[in-house]
Design an enzyme around this catalytic site. Structure first.
Site, mmCIF file in Angstrom:
data_model
loop_
_atom_site.group_PDB
_atom_site.id
_atom_site.type_symbol
_atom_site.label_atom_id
_atom_site.label_comp_id
_atom_site.label_asym_id
_atom_site.label_seq_id
_atom_site.Cartn_x
_atom_site.Cartn_y
_atom_site.Cartn_z
ATOM 1 N N TYR A 42 -1.982 5.183 -12.067
ATOM 2 C CA TYR A 42 -3.256 4.393 -11.690
ATOM 3 C C TYR A 42 -4.718 4.752 -12.052
ATOM 4 O O TYR A 42 -5.561 3.965 -11.901
ATOM 5 C CB TYR A 42 -3.091 4.158 -10.109
ATOM 6 N N TYR A 69 -6.197 -0.539 -6.549
ATOM 7 C CA TYR A 69 -5.229 0.235 -7.237
ATOM 8 C C TYR A 69 -6.033 1.248 -8.021
ATOM 9 O O TYR A 69 -5.979 2.566 -8.122
ATOM 10 C CB TYR A 69 -4.053 -0.200 -7.846
ATOM 11 N N ASP A 125 7.023 -1.952 -3.129
ATOM 12 C CA ASP A 125 6.238 -2.154 -4.299
ATOM 13 C C ASP A 125 7.029 -2.911 -5.486
ATOM 14 O O ASP A 125 6.481 -3.652 -6.338
ATOM 15 C CB ASP A 125 5.556 -0.871 -4.859
ATOM 16 N N CYS A 145 -6.202 -6.669 -5.784
ATOM 17 C CA CYS A 145 -5.140 -5.662 -6.044
ATOM 18 C C CYS A 145 -5.215 -4.451 -7.145
ATOM 19 O O CYS A 145 -5.332 -3.389 -7.211
ATOM 20 C CB CYS A 145 -3.793 -6.313 -5.799
ATOM 21 N N GLU A 196 -3.748 -6.464 1.390
ATOM 22 C CA GLU A 196 -3.675 -5.013 0.775
ATOM 23 C C GLU A 196 -3.639 -3.869 2.072
ATOM 24 O O GLU A 196 -2.962 -3.154 1.991
ATOM 25 C CB GLU A 196 -4.496 -4.848 -0.268
#
Length: 618
Positions: A244, A218, A106, A214, A286
């Site tokens: 998140y 998240y 990440d 994305c 993803e």
């Protein structure tokens, strides 16, 4: 059988059926047969139901471009949430080695994200897109803050991302993102040749289109994980979830969507199509990114991972009406009968298969529907009134109580036969209606993925109260699914015209569960059956409970009312999987067993598909 259309059972906006029969008529089933009977409609044009308007807030404004894409590709967000990595992370028992590897990947991803924001900021026209340019700058700063959080974890564990092996999926995403931000999109000039502010803004919009999913994903996962109810023990990855699910990150995700909207205003329809393709591609990558994270532990998803086809058999059972379909099949048969019926009884022969007039059919269907509605509701009330409320699930007591419903359903079917409303239907019209029947989104894809995978050793059975098995078979045959075994009632025909009689094979919950048992008993070998039943109504209750895994699709109030009365627990499937993953220590601890009194609820076939098959077949 009448219960479905009589009780306004539609779970989602109807996808109309259009077909041209030998008599050249058009059929568009309404929300329920009752509305069909009450409303008058011209023979050539039956009113179609309009879907509800979408809104972003309390106001009834049109959704943004990003929200439309998110809704369109919601299936992909479900598949990401059901990946083994995400389920283990949500449960808190993800091995630290896996999380460390994920963080190192990440870091590379976020560095590319920050670079893409920088390129997009440079491309955004300051005069025309001042708010967008400032917003992109703020988003880039938030990514750099996120990198600081990751770096603190990296330093704590003594990792060096530069020395870590980068997964091919990480490389794929970073290259895709930076290529898009550099203007390397089909039919677009390179960045050095972008002469006008508009051309530059277009690339900035494309870049945000590749980044928005994305951020949205998240934010979605963070919120879902934070909402999980079990907070008794400290979660080892709570910092990740807090980040998140925080108001700050949720706001950043929405800000990304808003900036995409601003940048997209001047674009043409063709250019908006490019953004949609980039958005979808990013969502797919993803899923691949989460799927590629290495795991060092047994997992409860996908279900087929626990299935050994050499020693076991995967048995998939499903109801049809309102489980696979958006409208009950009885409403379709009624529609065909009414539209093809003669306008009057004049000039008709004494043939026993002749139909009553369309006016008489409408009136008779309405009487049957009203009578059924009233008596069904009373039957459900009587079931709960005559049986004590149970704290602990008791299958035997539930079976005895449902005998009342079984008697009621048979009596209702007898009334339908005696009324003659099913008399005179043409077999070809029924087949054509089935061929053009639009099933619930994701249903066909799921069954196709099951039957095409020969390595699964899977068996699929449809158990239905439907009056006409031909309708069901035609619906699946049109999708190339001739491997499905259909168990339903049958209409009798003379020279392709229905006599109005029903060959009764399955009319009640008791007969349905008996058919379920008989199918399993027909396999006399030593292989173990792993059974899954998917249904939506009270008629499915016994099968749902007797299967190893019972999955309820939709939101039938009578099903939940009766189930709760008899001690049945309804658990959202993802929540149930997270709980089971917490308890998953070795392969033996993830065994599923029927008659537990727990049923799992889903909102779509995407959840069923993601749980059973995983994202490899998505």
């Amino acid at each position: 059988m009448l219960t479905r259309f009589a009780l306004n059972p539609i779970k989602a906006p109807i996808n109309p059926i259009h077909f041209i029969s030998s008599n050249s008529f058009r059929v568009v089933p309404p929300y329920s047969l009752r509305s069909c009977l009450v409303d008058s409609f011209p023979r050539s044009s039956i009113p179609m139901a309009m879907p509800p308007k979408s809104s972003m807030s309390s106001g009834h404004t049109e959704p943004t471009l990003a929200r439309r894409f998110w809704n369109k590709f919601n299936r992909e967000s479900i598949f990401a949430m059901y990946t083994p990595f995400a389920v283990c992370l949500a449960s808190g028992n993800l091995k630290i080695e896996s999380f460390r590897h994920y963080i190192s990947q990440d870091v590379h991803f976020l560095m590319a994200f920050a670079q893409a924001y920088k390129l997009a900021e440079e491309l955004a026209d300051a005069d025309a897109d001042d708010d967008a340019k400032l917003g992109i700058s703020e988003l880039r700063k938030s990514v750099l803050e996120e990198l600081k959080m990751h770096n603190s974890l990296v330093q704590e564990w003594g990792l060096d991302p530069a020395k870590e092996h980068i997964n091919s999926t990480t490389v794929k995403y970073t290259e895709f993102l930076l290529a898009t931000a550099s203007g390397k999109v089909d039919a677009v000039k390179g960045p050095g040749k972008l002469a006008t502010p508009f051309e530059k803004t277009k690339i900035a919009a494309y870049t945000l289109g590749a980044m928005t999913p994305c951020m949205s994903l998240y934010a979605f996962l963070g919120k879902k994980f934070q909402e999980l109810p079990d907070k008794k023990e400290p979660h080892p990855y709570q910092k990740w979830i807090d980040n998140y699910s925080s108001e700050g990150f949720q706001a950043s995700a929405l800000q990304t969507e808003d900036i995409l909207e601003k940048l997209s205003v001047p674009l043409t329809g063709e250019e908006l199509d490019v953004i949609e393709k980039l958005y979808y591609q990013a969502m797919k990558i993803e899923i691949d990114f989460f799927s590629a994270q290495p795991l060092f532990q047994p997992t409860v998803v996908p279900l087929t991972k626990q299935h050994n086809p050499e020693r076991g058999r995967l048995m998939i059972f499903s109801d049809f009406d309102l489980t696979c379909t958006a409208i009950d099949s009885s409403a379709i048969l009624a529609e065909i009968a009414i539209v093809t019926a003669p306008k009057s009884d004049q000039n008709q022969s004494m043939d026993q298969t002749v139909q009553m007039s369309s006016v008489d059919l409408k009136n008779t269907w309405k009487e049957l529907s009203d009578e059924y509605t009233e008596e069904y509701e009373q039957c459900i009330e009587n079931i709960m009134m005559l049986a004590e409320r149970l704290e602990n699930f008791d299958f035997q007591k539930l079976s005895i109580a449902l005998e009342q419903l079984s008697k009621f359903e048979k009596k209702a079917n007898d009334r339908v036969i005696e009324s003659g409303v099913l008399k005179g239907l043409n077999l070809e019209d029924i087949k054509r209606a089935g061929e053009h029947l639009i099933l619930q989104d994701g249903c066909i894809n799921f069954f196709q993925s099951i039957v095409k995978n020969e390595k699964l050793n899977a068996n699929v059975h449809i158990l239905s109260y439907c009056w006409c098995d031909v309708l069901i078979k035609s619906a699946f045959l049109s999708a190339g699914l001739n491997e499905l075994n259909v168990h339903a009632n049958e209409l009798t025909f003379e020279e392709s015209v229905s006599t109005g009689e029903i060959v009764k094979k399955m009319e009640s919950p008791l007969e349905k569960v008996q058919a379920f048992r008989d199918i399993l008993n027909n396999f006399n070998d030593d292989r173990k059956n792993l059974t899954v039943y998917i249904g939506d109504s009270v008629g499915d209750l016994l099968c749902l409970l007797e299967a190893d895994i019972g999955i309820v699709i939709g939101s039938s109030s009578s099903l939940r009312k009766v189930g709760t009365h008899f001690g049945i627990s309804f658990v959202p499937l993802f929540l149930g999987l997270v709980k089971k993953q917490k308890e998953c220590i070795d392969e033996s601890s993830s065994v599923w067993k029927g008659l537990s009194g727990v049923l799992y609820t889903v909102s779509s076939w995407a959840e069923v598909h993601a749980f059973i098959l995983g994202c490899e077949s998505c």
